[in-house]
Design a protein around this motif. Structure first.
Motif, mmCIF file in Angstrom:
data_model
loop_
_atom_site.group_PDB
_atom_site.id
_atom_site.type_symbol
_atom_site.label_atom_id
_atom_site.label_comp_id
_atom_site.label_asym_id
_atom_site.label_seq_id
_atom_site.Cartn_x
_atom_site.Cartn_y
_atom_site.Cartn_z
ATOM 1 N N SER A 1 -4.331 12.565 41.297
ATOM 2 C CA SER A 1 -3.645 13.848 41.166
ATOM 3 C C SER A 1 -3.078 14.338 42.486
ATOM 4 O O SER A 1 -2.280 15.271 42.505
ATOM 5 C CB SER A 1 -4.612 14.900 40.620
ATOM 6 N N LYS A 2 -3.489 13.743 43.599
ATOM 7 C CA LYS A 2 -2.983 14.179 44.905
ATOM 8 C C LYS A 2 -2.864 12.997 45.856
ATOM 9 O O LYS A 2 -3.459 11.943 45.642
ATOM 10 C CB LYS A 2 -3.887 15.254 45.510
ATOM 11 N N ASP B 1 -0.667 7.785 46.485
ATOM 12 C CA ASP B 1 -1.354 8.522 45.426
ATOM 13 C C ASP B 1 -2.049 7.581 44.457
ATOM 14 O O ASP B 1 -2.276 7.926 43.306
ATOM 15 C CB ASP B 1 -0.367 9.425 44.676
ATOM 16 N N LYS C 1 4.971 17.213 43.577
ATOM 17 C CA LYS C 1 4.030 17.390 42.461
ATOM 18 C C LYS C 1 4.759 17.912 41.220
ATOM 19 O O LYS C 1 4.527 17.449 40.089
ATOM 20 C CB LYS C 1 2.924 18.360 42.882
ATOM 21 N N GLU D 1 5.431 18.621 49.502
ATOM 22 C CA GLU D 1 4.363 18.097 48.636
ATOM 23 C C GLU D 1 4.335 18.829 47.304
ATOM 24 O O GLU D 1 4.139 18.220 46.245
ATOM 25 C CB GLU D 1 3.019 18.234 49.349
#
Length: 642
Positions: free
Chosen positions: A595-596, A549, A162, A158
């Motif tokens: 953002s996540k 997302d 990102k 993860e």
């Protein structure tokens, strides 16, 4: 790999000494290992064992390792197993001397250091690395100098995802390719979920280097082949188009033409040429209209200026010739196919003939494909050279429109093919192996039935038949295990494709990765004011069915003043920041990029403050009228979609 763990100086000196020692003599591999080991001792390079002991684990054993890295606080524990694509295979455990190094997010200069800092031993279960407290991510195998794959814990996958999205150039280009290649192969082998692997590809619209794109395209080709004869291929196509649309939108990214070729072919960066060829090839394959338009126009220009006395006079950029030939045939009729066939017989270049053989197989018209197949039986009159026959057959069988026709052709004409081509060492097998792409029980039974019917005459193709059947069984297993997961992910992440470009899918269905559980809607309509203005807010609670997302909602002609996304856990509420808002006006989509990642089975709450006007087109918030007691009255209504 040896060059990096021995150092280049030791490797060069050792090989030089070995070549001088055995000049004009016979040698065995142990002689090379000895000279490399002697040089390592001279240069005081520390190794975990002799070069022979290390390299025997690589040269005398089958396969290669996958190392699994797991983080616990500041400690990373690493172990090894043999990497197997087929998870059902059972073999005796195999282990290697594995050279390891680690790059941390707090020290990206570490990508330049490719020597081994830690070793995995065949007789030791694990080794450890230590991270800094502020390290968000880490990568093992700097610049992929070691011959192994790396699997991380979910937290690090993860974190890498990102970083790729936000600042992909922080990671060395070779390691960006390594991350994608390892993840997609690990997913194929069942080591990680496809949602992890596919999510890593989402940054590629920002990627301007060839190597990460090339390894991704190579790996995704398996998914394409598995999906292209199913009803779910549109989801795959939509996702690939979503990756390349940003690349195609760049002002300097033009379709290659002949004038782009520098004098003497002296390119400053050949990977840039390969990058453009790959992207435009994918665009045409996914039926992107700008690519199709450019390719077919160039095909027409070439055809109109063609002179049989000088068939190889250049009209096209050589890097996209195959693409232009294929698209001209695919978008054309019999005349275009016949023109390419004529050029095949006129050209003086073997490489050109290969491109043309592939292009003739690009048509989606079954009668032309059958005509092409029949020509393979008569190379004496068709002009298709005997050495090209099996290659041409493979091209036809690779076309979804030609796959069934190719199978029927082999089944009906097996004896003729055997009599004509069995003298070649591998020619006959090439009429079997293209069917390794079959992926249904029905197709498997077709293959088994054909094997029973021709088993006595398979000859050199018997092993190829068994291997093809085994490959089909593996494909069926993959479909059973992964198809639903992959399709769900593609449905979610392919739905945000190019809002206004007619070349992109116009699917108006909302993605199904979120399931609404509760709506709280407030709307105030001021029916007595001009234009019927409205305002209000809506709160929607929803549960995540598939990690993603983004959130996609239906809107129609309203202005969003403020949007809040929250993760709801019992009585606790956590705000999630919105990275980007996209309004897809063609499909009435309001897309929130977050953002996540949204977590499986977690509840999320979206609150939107909005304003607008009642419309007259029966969509979104609209007004209608009716007559009561000879008086026309107006009322407000709302179209609801869940």
């Amino acid at each position: 790999m040896m060059n990096h763990f021995l150092t280049e100086e030791v490797f060069r000196n050792g090989v030089t000494n070995y070549l001088k020692k055995f000049e004009y003599q016979n040698a065995v591999q142990d002689d090379l290992w000895k000279h490399l080991n002697d040089e390592a001792n001279t240069m005081q390079v520390q190794l975990p064992a002799t070069v022979k002991e290390i390299m025997d684990t690589w040269t005398l054993q089958t396969g290669y390792p996958v190392v699994k890295a797991t983080r616990d606080g500041e400690k990373v524990t690493v172990n090894q197993t043999r990497f197997l694509l087929n998870s059902t295979t059972t073999e005796k455990p195999t282990h290697w001397y594995v050279p390891l190094n680690l790059v941390r997010s707090s020290n990206v200069a570490g990508f330049d250091s490719t020597n081994a800092t830690v070793w995995l031993y065949p007789n030791a279960s694990t080794v450890e690395f230590t991270l800094a407290q502020n390290d968000e991510w880490y990568i093992i195998n700097a610049q992929q100098t070691g011959y192994y794959r790396v699997n991380y814990d979910e937290r690090n996958w993860e974190a890498l995802n990102k970083t790729l999205r936000e600042s992909h150039e922080d990671i060395h280009v070779i390691n960006r390719a390594q991350i994608l290649d390892d993840a997609l192969n690990l997913a194929l082998a069942g080591h990680i979920n496809y949602t992890i692997a596919l999510s890593l590809t989402q940054y590629l619209g920002q990627e301007e280097s060839y190597i990460p794109w090339a390894t991704t395209a190579d790996n995704l080709s398996y998914l394409r082949r598995m999906l292209e004869t199913t009803g779910k291929y549109d989801q795959y196509r939509a996702y690939i188009l979503s990756l390349i649309k940003d690349v195609l939108a760049r002002g300097d990214f033009k379709f290659p033409v002949l004038e782009d070729v520098p004098p003497n072919g002296d390119y400053q960066d050949v990977t840039e040429v390969m990058y453009k060829e790959l992207i435009w090839g994918a665009a045409c394959q996914m039926r992107e209209p700008r690519c199709i338009g450019n390719a077919t126009q160039l095909f027409r220009t070439w055809r109109e200026n063609y002179d049989e006395s000088t068939p190889d006079k250049p009209y096209l950029n050589p890097n996209i010739k195959g693409l232009v030939y294929c698209e001209g045939v695919r978008s054309g009729e019999a005349a275009e196919w016949e023109f390419v066939y004529k050029h095949y017989n006129n050209t003086n270049y073997a490489a050109e003939r290969t491109l043309l053989l592939a292009a003739m197989a690009c048509t989606d018209k079954s009668w032309l494909l059958n005509k092409y197949l029949d020509m393979l039986l008569t190379p004496e009159t068709s002009g298709i050279r005997s050495q090209d026959v099996s290659r041409a057959f493979a091209y036809i069988a690779a076309n979804p429109a030609g796959r069934d026709e190719a199978f029927k052709f082999v089944k009906v004409n097996w004896e003729k093919l055997k009599d004509k081509y069995s003298s070649g060492l591998s020619t006959l097998t090439r009429f079997i192996t293209p069917f390794s792409i079959f992926n249904t029980e029905y197709e498997l039974n077709l293959l088994k039935t054909m094997k029973d019917e021709i088993e006595g005459s398979l000859g050199s193709a018997a092993r190829a038949m068994d291997q093809t059947i085994e490959s089909v069984m593996i494909n069926i297993e993959w479909m059973n295990k992964n198809l639903d997961t992959v399709v769900r992910w593609l449905e979610v992440n392919g739905s945000t494709v190019g809002p206004t470009d007619p070349g992109y899918p116009n699917d108006v269905r909302l993605p199904r990765h979120l399931r609404p559980t509760e709506y709280d809607v407030k709307v105030r309509a001021r029916m007595n004011e001009p234009g019927f203005p409205i305002d209000g807010w809506v709160t929607i609670d929803m549960v995540c069915n598939t990690p993603a997302d983004n959130i996609t909602l239906n809107v129609h002609d309203i202005t969003v003043n403020n949007t809040l996304v929250q993760k709801v856990t019992g009585q606790q509420v956590e705000d999630i920041s919105i990275v980007e808002e996209v309004f897809d006006l063609d499909r009435d989509f309001y897309i929130l990029k977050l953002s996540k990642q949204l977590e499986l089975n977690q509840t999320y709450r979206i609150t939107i403050d909005y304003e607008g006007r009642l419309q007259s087109d029966l969509a979104g918030y609209y007004y209608s009228s009716y007559v009561e007691n000879d008086e026309t009255r107006k009322e407000g209504s709302a179209e609801s979609q869940r």
